[in-house]
Scaffold this active site. Structure first.
Site, PDB file in Angstrom:
ATOM      1  N   SER A 246       3.252  -2.489  10.327  1.00  0.00           N
ATOM      2  CA  SER A 246       4.715  -2.445  10.484  1.00  0.00           C
ATOM      3  C   SER A 246       5.396  -3.764  10.114  1.00  0.00           C
ATOM      4  O   SER A 246       6.344  -4.191  10.780  1.00  0.00           O
ATOM      5  CB  SER A 246       5.087  -2.024  11.913  1.00  0.00           C
ATOM      6  OG  SER A 246       4.632  -0.702  12.154  1.00  0.00           O
TER       7      SER A 246
ATOM      8  N   HIS B 129      -9.534   0.587   4.936  1.00  0.00           N
ATOM      9  CA  HIS B 129      -8.264   0.778   5.652  1.00  0.00           C
ATOM     10  C   HIS B 129      -8.526   1.680   6.864  1.00  0.00           C
ATOM     11  O   HIS B 129      -9.344   2.594   6.797  1.00  0.00           O
ATOM     12  CB  HIS B 129      -7.237   1.419   4.701  1.00  0.00           C
ATOM     13  CG  HIS B 129      -5.855   1.426   5.272  1.00  0.00           C
ATOM     14  ND1 HIS B 129      -5.451   2.324   6.233  1.00  0.00           N
ATOM     15  CD2 HIS B 129      -4.787   0.635   5.016  1.00  0.00           C
ATOM     16  CE1 HIS B 129      -4.192   2.087   6.548  1.00  0.00           C
ATOM     17  NE2 HIS B 129      -3.760   1.063   5.830  1.00  0.00           N
TER      18      HIS B 129
ATOM     19  N   GLY C 212       2.715  -1.295   4.344  1.00  0.00           N
ATOM     20  CA  GLY C 212       2.737   0.123   4.026  1.00  0.00           C
ATOM     21  C   GLY C 212       4.155   0.607   3.782  1.00  0.00           C
ATOM     22  O   GLY C 212       4.710   0.443   2.695  1.00  0.00           O
ATOM     23  N   GLY C 213       4.771   1.159   4.820  1.00  0.00           N
ATOM     24  CA  GLY C 213       6.085   1.798   4.688  1.00  0.00           C
ATOM     25  C   GLY C 213       7.126   0.965   3.965  1.00  0.00           C
ATOM     26  O   GLY C 213       7.835   1.469   3.072  1.00  0.00           O
TER      27      GLY C 213
ATOM     28  N   GLU D 136      -5.420  -5.659  10.499  1.00  0.00           N
ATOM     29  CA  GLU D 136      -4.426  -4.613  10.726  1.00  0.00           C
ATOM     30  C   GLU D 136      -4.716  -3.906  12.047  1.00  0.00           C
ATOM     31  O   GLU D 136      -5.566  -2.995  12.092  1.00  0.00           O
ATOM     32  CB  GLU D 136      -4.478  -3.584   9.595  1.00  0.00           C
ATOM     33  CG  GLU D 136      -4.161  -4.145   8.229  1.00  0.00           C
ATOM     34  CD  GLU D 136      -3.591  -3.058   7.327  1.00  0.00           C
ATOM     35  OE1 GLU D 136      -2.479  -3.243   6.840  1.00  0.00           O
ATOM     36  OE2 GLU D 136      -4.258  -2.032   7.138  1.00  0.00           O
TER      37      GLU D 136
ATOM     38  N   ASN E 264       0.873  -1.183   0.000  1.00  0.00           N
ATOM     39  CA  ASN E 264       0.000   0.000   0.000  1.00  0.00           C
ATOM     40  C   ASN E 264       0.907   1.228   0.000  1.00  0.00           C
ATOM     41  O   ASN E 264       1.509   1.554   1.021  1.00  0.00           O
ATOM     42  CB  ASN E 264      -0.885  -0.050   1.257  1.00  0.00           C
ATOM     43  CG  ASN E 264      -1.720   1.198   1.420  1.00  0.00           C
ATOM     44  OD1 ASN E 264      -1.829   2.018   0.505  1.00  0.00           O
ATOM     45  ND2 ASN E 264      -2.313   1.354   2.595  1.00  0.00           N
ATOM     46  N   TRP E 265       0.966   1.895  -1.141  1.00  0.00           N
ATOM     47  CA  TRP E 265       1.896   3.033  -1.260  1.00  0.00           C
ATOM     48  C   TRP E 265       1.312   4.314  -0.661  1.00  0.00           C
ATOM     49  O   TRP E 265       1.973   5.334  -0.633  1.00  0.00           O
ATOM     50  CB  TRP E 265       2.285   3.234  -2.735  1.00  0.00           C
ATOM     51  CG  TRP E 265       3.068   2.087  -3.327  1.00  0.00           C
ATOM     52  CD1 TRP E 265       3.515   0.973  -2.667  1.00  0.00           C
ATOM     53  CD2 TRP E 265       3.498   1.929  -4.691  1.00  0.00           C
ATOM     54  NE1 TRP E 265       4.190   0.136  -3.529  1.00  0.00           N
ATOM     55  CE2 TRP E 265       4.186   0.705  -4.779  1.00  0.00           C
ATOM     56  CE3 TRP E 265       3.360   2.698  -5.844  1.00  0.00           C
ATOM     57  CZ2 TRP E 265       4.753   0.231  -5.964  1.00  0.00           C
ATOM     58  CZ3 TRP E 265       3.912   2.239  -7.036  1.00  0.00           C
ATOM     59  CH2 TRP E 265       4.606   1.021  -7.094  1.00  0.00           C
ATOM     60  N   LYS E 266       0.086   4.257  -0.233  1.00  0.00           N
ATOM     61  CA  LYS E 266      -0.580   5.406   0.404  1.00  0.00           C
ATOM     62  C   LYS E 266      -0.379   6.667  -0.431  1.00  0.00           C
ATOM     63  O   LYS E 266      -0.354   6.598  -1.652  1.00  0.00           O
ATOM     64  CB  LYS E 266      -0.076   5.583   1.841  1.00  0.00           C
ATOM     65  CG  LYS E 266      -0.165   4.297   2.661  1.00  0.00           C
ATOM     66  CD  LYS E 266      -0.024   4.544   4.142  1.00  0.00           C
ATOM     67  CE  LYS E 266       0.012   3.226   4.880  1.00  0.00           C
ATOM     68  NZ  LYS E 266      -0.033   3.363   6.320  1.00  0.00           N
TER      69      LYS E 266
ATOM     70  N   GLY F 150       2.206   1.878  10.811  1.00  0.00           N
ATOM     71  CA  GLY F 150       3.106   3.018  10.674  1.00  0.00           C
ATOM     72  C   GLY F 150       3.799   3.401  11.962  1.00  0.00           C
ATOM     73  O   GLY F 150       4.404   4.470  12.063  1.00  0.00           O
TER      74      GLY F 150
ATOM     75  N   GLU G 168      -6.988   4.074   8.044  1.00  0.00           N
ATOM     76  CA  GLU G 168      -6.819   5.516   7.779  1.00  0.00           C
ATOM     77  C   GLU G 168      -8.075   6.071   7.113  1.00  0.00           C
ATOM     78  O   GLU G 168      -8.461   7.210   7.356  1.00  0.00           O
ATOM     79  CB  GLU G 168      -5.565   5.736   6.917  1.00  0.00           C
ATOM     80  CG  GLU G 168      -4.297   5.536   7.741  1.00  0.00           C
ATOM     81  CD  GLU G 168      -3.080   5.105   6.954  1.00  0.00           C
ATOM     82  OE1 GLU G 168      -3.093   5.192   5.714  1.00  0.00           O
ATOM     83  OE2 GLU G 168      -2.103   4.673   7.594  1.00  0.00           O
TER      84      GLU G 168
HETATM   85  C1  PEP Z   1      -0.843  -0.231   5.955  1.00  0.00           C
HETATM   86  O1  PEP Z   1      -0.853   0.887   5.491  1.00  0.00           O
HETATM   87  O2  PEP Z   1      -1.765  -1.004   5.678  1.00  0.00           O
HETATM   88  C2  PEP Z   1       0.254  -0.622   6.830  1.00  0.00           C
HETATM   89  C3  PEP Z   1       0.205  -1.796   7.395  1.00  0.00           C
HETATM   90  O3  PEP Z   1       1.262   0.287   7.000  1.00  0.00           O
HETATM   91  P1  PEP Z   1       2.700  -0.018   7.692  1.00  0.00           P
HETATM   92  O4  PEP Z   1       3.236  -1.270   7.096  1.00  0.00           O
HETATM   93  O5  PEP Z   1       3.536   1.191   7.356  1.00  0.00           O
HETATM   94  O6  PEP Z   1       2.454  -0.143   9.162  1.00  0.00           O
END
Ligand code: PEP
Length: 252
Positions: free
Chosen positions: A214, A96, A235-236, A168, A9-11, A174, A98
């Site tokens: 994470s 998600h 994500g990251g 999640e 997920n490049w957000k 994050g 967010e």
């Molecule tokens: C996500 O955005 O779904 C996520 C899990 O982010 P991260 O890996 O950065 O925690």
């Protein structure tokens, strides 16, 4: 029997040029044969260009980061499953945390969005997860299963078969804090048990349940080794080709 899935997920990151470069770098590093299916979810403006960059390759698929539940109309700022499919997507991340926390996504909109994706042949990746307060209050399972129940409402078995669920924990997204594999496994097992009870043991056995929060190259293998963890939503660490591919490789 379940093929793992690793989705990046490049957000809200990367220009079109940067997205294309990242997609190419991932393709370049990815081993010819991977045990896991691989998806990336660029920003909307980059999806079409990334689709072009991936060319004929079927090794990396595309997902939208969200969608609306109507096909078209006076819905300023929204994008529909039909348009995401037209741009080259095969999946959409829905609900998600967010989106839920910052943009007013509710269980009801998640359900409608998942249904809209299914009706266009797109795979909804439905995100569920508890906040830190909810975990500390001991309500993790109730919260997660409540979100799951809402998403499953009205879906028949053949539709549920096509879903992907992403567990999640909000406190892990994050933050650099990851759920312990045993804690993640407990929630994943509860999700599968609920689908088994609500739909059928057969559908539950085939359902892919991803972990997100994470996930990094150094913790991915332990998480994905859990019996009910069928891959990762990243994500990251998906913003760098080397770390993302290392997570894909950790799936086996
Ligand atoms: C996500 O955005 O779904 C996520 C899990 O982010 P991260 O890996 O950065 O925690």
């Amino acid at each position: 029997m379940r093929r793992p899935l690793v989705a990046g997920n490049w957000k809200l990151h990367k220009t079109i040029g940067e997205s294309v470069a990242l997609a190419r770098a991932i393709l370049h590093r990815l081993p010819r044969e991977t045990r896991a299916d691989v998806l990336v979810a660029p920003v909307f403006t980059a999806i079409h260009a990334v689709h072009g960059a991936l060319g004929e390759s079927t090794r990396v698929g595309l997902a939208g980061q969200s969608c609306y539940f109507h096909d078209e109309g006076a819905y300023t700022g929204e994008v529909s499953p039909a348009l995401l499919k037209d741009a080259g997507c095969e999946a959409v991340i829905v609900g998600h945390s967010e989106r839920r926390q910052l943009f007013g996504e509710t269980d009801e909109t998640v359900r409608r969005k998942a249904g809209a994706c299914l009706s266009h042949g797109l795979t909804p990746i439905v995100c569920v997860g508890e906040t830190l307060e909810q975990r500390e209050a001991g309500t993790t399972e109730a919260v997660v299963l409540g979100q799951l129940d809402a998403a499953l409402e009205g879906l028949d078995a053949s539709s549920v078969r096509r879903l992907v669920i992403a567990y999640e924990p909000v406190w892990a997204i994050g933050t650099g804090r990851t759920a312990q594999p045993a804690d993640a496994q407990a929630v994943h097992a509860a999700i599968r048990a609920r689908v088994s009870a609500r739909v059928s043991p057969d559908v539950a056995a085939g359902l892919r349940v991803l972990y997100g929060g994470s996930v990094k190259a150094d913790n991915a293998a332990a998480l994905m080794a859990c019996a009910d963890v069928d891959g990762a939503l990243v994500g990251g660490a998906s913003l760098d080709a080397a770390s993302f591919v290392a997570i894909v490789e950790a799936a086996g």
